[in-house]
Design a protein around this motif. Structure first.
Motif, PDB file in Angstrom:
ATOM      1  N   ILE A 163       0.837  -1.204   0.000  1.00 37.85           N
ATOM      2  CA  ILE A 163       0.000   0.000   0.000  1.00 37.85           C
ATOM      3  C   ILE A 163       0.869   1.249   0.000  1.00 37.85           C
ATOM      4  N   PHE A 164       1.926   1.212   0.766  1.00 38.13           N
ATOM      5  CA  PHE A 164       2.827   2.366   0.837  1.00 38.13           C
ATOM      6  C   PHE A 164       3.569   2.579  -0.478  1.00 38.13           C
ATOM      7  N   LYS A 165       4.009   1.479  -1.118  1.00 40.56           N
ATOM      8  CA  LYS A 165       4.885   1.585  -2.283  1.00 40.56           C
ATOM      9  C   LYS A 165       4.148   1.897  -3.581  1.00 40.56           C
ATOM     10  N   GLU A 166       2.835   1.717  -3.616  1.00 41.28           N
ATOM     11  CA  GLU A 166       2.132   1.764  -4.893  1.00 41.28           C
ATOM     12  C   GLU A 166       2.128   3.151  -5.548  1.00 41.28           C
ATOM     13  N   PHE A 167       2.553   4.176  -4.833  1.00 49.37           N
ATOM     14  CA  PHE A 167       2.540   5.532  -5.401  1.00 49.37           C
ATOM     15  C   PHE A 167       3.675   5.762  -6.407  1.00 49.37           C
ATOM     16  N   TYR A 168       4.714   4.913  -6.378  1.00 53.95           N
ATOM     17  CA  TYR A 168       5.838   5.072  -7.295  1.00 53.95           C
ATOM     18  C   TYR A 168       6.129   3.740  -7.978  1.00 53.95           C
ATOM     19  N   PRO A 169       6.686   3.799  -9.205  1.00 50.49           N
ATOM     20  CA  PRO A 169       7.043   2.547  -9.891  1.00 50.49           C
ATOM     21  C   PRO A 169       8.036   1.730  -9.074  1.00 50.49           C
ATOM     22  N   GLU A 170       8.007   0.434  -9.293  1.00 48.37           N
ATOM     23  CA  GLU A 170       8.837  -0.474  -8.508  1.00 48.37           C
ATOM     24  C   GLU A 170      10.325  -0.156  -8.646  1.00 48.37           C
ATOM     25  N   ASN A 171      10.729   0.355  -9.801  1.00 53.05           N
ATOM     26  CA  ASN A 171      12.173   0.587  -9.974  1.00 53.05           C
ATOM     27  C   ASN A 171      12.690   1.741  -9.109  1.00 53.05           C
ATOM     28  N   TYR A 172      11.763   2.553  -8.544  1.00 44.75           N
ATOM     29  CA  TYR A 172      12.194   3.594  -7.613  1.00 44.75           C
ATOM     30  C   TYR A 172      12.782   2.986  -6.328  1.00 44.75           C
ATOM     31  N   TYR A 173      12.404   1.745  -6.063  1.00 44.09           N
ATOM     32  CA  TYR A 173      12.837   1.075  -4.830  1.00 44.09           C
ATOM     33  C   TYR A 173      13.965   0.080  -5.087  1.00 44.09           C
ATOM     34  N   GLU A 174      14.599   0.168  -6.283  1.00 43.48           N
ATOM     35  CA  GLU A 174      15.660  -0.776  -6.656  1.00 43.48           C
ATOM     36  C   GLU A 174      16.935   0.019  -6.931  1.00 43.48           C
ATOM     37  N   PRO A 175      17.768   0.220  -5.916  1.00 49.39           N
ATOM     38  CA  PRO A 175      18.936   1.097  -6.071  1.00 49.39           C
ATOM     39  C   PRO A 175      19.965   0.582  -7.066  1.00 49.39           C
TER      40      PRO A 175
END
Length: 514
Positions: free
Chosen positions: A467-479
């Motif tokens: 729910i928290f992460k859905e505001f940004y594409p998944e690649n934003y969370y992949e450094p």
């Protein structure tokens, strides 16, 4: 739901932090949720840095003892004629207007103060009166003042004073208790609800004779809602037999051996101590009583001449209070639910009139109108707070707090998020240096902050994270991936993420616990 603390085998020895049992945010919030109405971020950080739970407990209790009762409003000692004259001058200023002023003050005190006002709420549900029964706003204030004054003090004097308070005299018909027509209502509740418990150390004759001992507090001088004083001509000036002893018992003051309250505490001290400590335990620790712990608390109560504060010091400092089984073991009352969330969000300080009215209205709607419990036995609490009718109101009330806060303070909301002690809550990073996959650390820190035990179930945690992460594409969370930007707390959409997460937390069963 988390189970009760029936498995809590920890002792009343002081809790000392260790590597295996550290002092952490969970324990700090547990303490503040129970002894106050939640903690601000500053209080949490200070407590973490201090790393001394016993010193914190002493501070909270000493602070409560030093806090004087609130200032009297101008109408604190008005009689009915004066209230009616005020209404004639302004039709909006009717009796309900002044009663609501008193109730708003109580909500305000919950949000601004700590243990003193937590105990004021507790005692209002012990020495129960209903302001809709006696009606006088002045009596309401005088009763509330008495609760604040005695909240951590001498319980014997508390019992003595509450019995001749105007609110109690009217509520339980003490103002009708005369030598020729003794009224047993207060005598019965004195033993059954206020000091001994149902059918515990007294019989019907003790009630009858005690009613005679407290006759005479009926003098009004024909002033409606004025002071109620003692009329010696209406006192039953005869020998009474109470607890197997005879004397001309009366309301003489605790220094007299023939005072009916002094006699009660002399003859039934162990029963009184166990009953009151049992109520303190079930309110502050668990709805399931640990009789061994209560017996130790009761001995402390007796040893300290029925002073309340030493019992609370012993309990709140203990391994038993901070045991994992005690955390999240009580269902939040409506006041706990709304006032604590309001305070933990650091919504307003001091709260506005609109917020006080909102909190008062919402707690009343779902079953907890301050200074007006449901009956003489008070709110029973815990599972009684949860019902199909009330549950929707609980969800909607918390969501309203979040919505109002977010709509009025989007910039402040972002400050709140960055201001949370995440860098202290979650080891290994500081607020604005995290990025990418560390989003799960942030979500865990927030869940741990608002839920007594966080979310222990991995599936439930993953749902909250999604729910928290859905505001940004998944690649934003992949450094390690090539992306135009990596997620950090500084992104403009982060307040929306936290809004969604807090709204989700509101609906979790774990959020209903403290």
């Amino acid at each position: 739901m988390i189970s009760d603390t029936s498995c809590n085998l920890a002792s009343l020895d002081p809790y000392v932090p260790s590597a295996e049992n550290p002092w952490n945010v969970s324990k700090i919030n547990h303490l503040y949720r129970r002894v106050a109405f939640g903690a601000t971020k500053t209080q949490v950080i200070d407590a973490l840095n201090q790393n001394n739970p016993s010193a914190l407990v002493d501070f909270l209790i000493d602070e409560a003892i030093a806090l004087v009762p609130g200032a009297a409003p101008e109408w604190a000692f008005w009689n009915r004629d004066q209230f009616e004259a005020a209404e004639m001058a302004n039709e909006d200023n009717d009796i309900n207007f002044y009663q609501d002023e008193g109730k708003r003050q109580m909500i305000y005190d919950f949000l601004q103060n700590g243990l003193r006002d937590r105990l004021t709420l507790f005692w209002s549900n012990h020495f129960v009166t209903e302001d809709q029964s006696y009606r006088s706003p002045a009596y309401q204030y005088q009763y509330y003042n008495l609760l604040q004054f005695h909240a951590l003090g001498d319980f014997r004097q508390f019992v003595y004073d509450i019995g001749i308070s105007s609110a109690m005299l009217v509520y339980l018909n003490g103002d009708e208790n005369t030598r020729d027509r003794p009224n047993e209502n207060y005598a019965r509740e004195l033993y059954e609800l206020f000091t001994l418990g149902v059918d515990n150390g007294y019989n019907e004759n003790d009630i009858i004779e005690t009613a005679k001992a407290i006759t005479g507090w009926v003098e009004t001088n024909d002033i409606p809602w004025g002071p109620i004083t003692f009329n010696p001509g209406q006192f039953s000036n005869d020998t009474k037999d109470i607890f197997g002893q005879t004397a001309n018992f009366g309301y003489y003051g605790l220094g007299s051996p023939d005072d009916v309250i002094a006699h009660l505490f002399t003859q039934r001290e162990t029963l009184v101590a166990n009953y009151i400590c049992g109520k303190l335990y079930t309110y502050f620790v668990s709805p399931t009583c640990n009789e061994g712990i209560v017996a130790e608390m009761a001995q402390t109560f007796i040893t300290n001449n029925f002073q309340i504060a030493p019992v609370l010091r012993q309990l709140f400092k203990s391994e038993h209070f901070f045991d994992q089984e005690a955390i999240g073991a009580i269902i939040k009352s409506p006041i706990d639910l709304f006032a604590t969330h309001f305070k933990q969000l650091n919504f307003e300080s001091p709260p506005t009139l609109a917020s006080l009215n909102s909190l008062l209205g919402r707690t009343t709607t779902i079953g907890q109108e301050v200074l007006n419990p449901i009956d003489v036995e008070g709110w029973q609490g815990d599972e009684d707070w949860i019902s199909p009718d009330y549950l929707i109101g609980r969800w909607e009330g918390v969501q309203n707090i979040i919505n109002t806060f977010y709509a009025q303070n989007q910039t402040q909301f972002g400050d709140f998020l960055n201001g949370l002690p995440i860098g202290t809550l979650a080891d290994g990073f500081v607020n604005n240096t995290l990025q990418g996959e560390q989003v799960n650390i942030v979500v865990k820190a927030i869940l741990d902050y608002f839920l007594p035990r966080g979310l222990e179930d991995q599936t439930l945690f993953d749902e909250a994270l999604a729910i928290f992460k859905e505001f940004y594409p998944e690649n934003y969370y992949e450094p390690d991936a090539v992306a135009p930007i990596l997620w950090t707390l500084d992104l403009s959409g982060v307040p929306d993420q936290f809004y969604a997460l807090l709204s989700h937390i509101d609906e979790l069963p774990e959020f209903q616990l403290k």
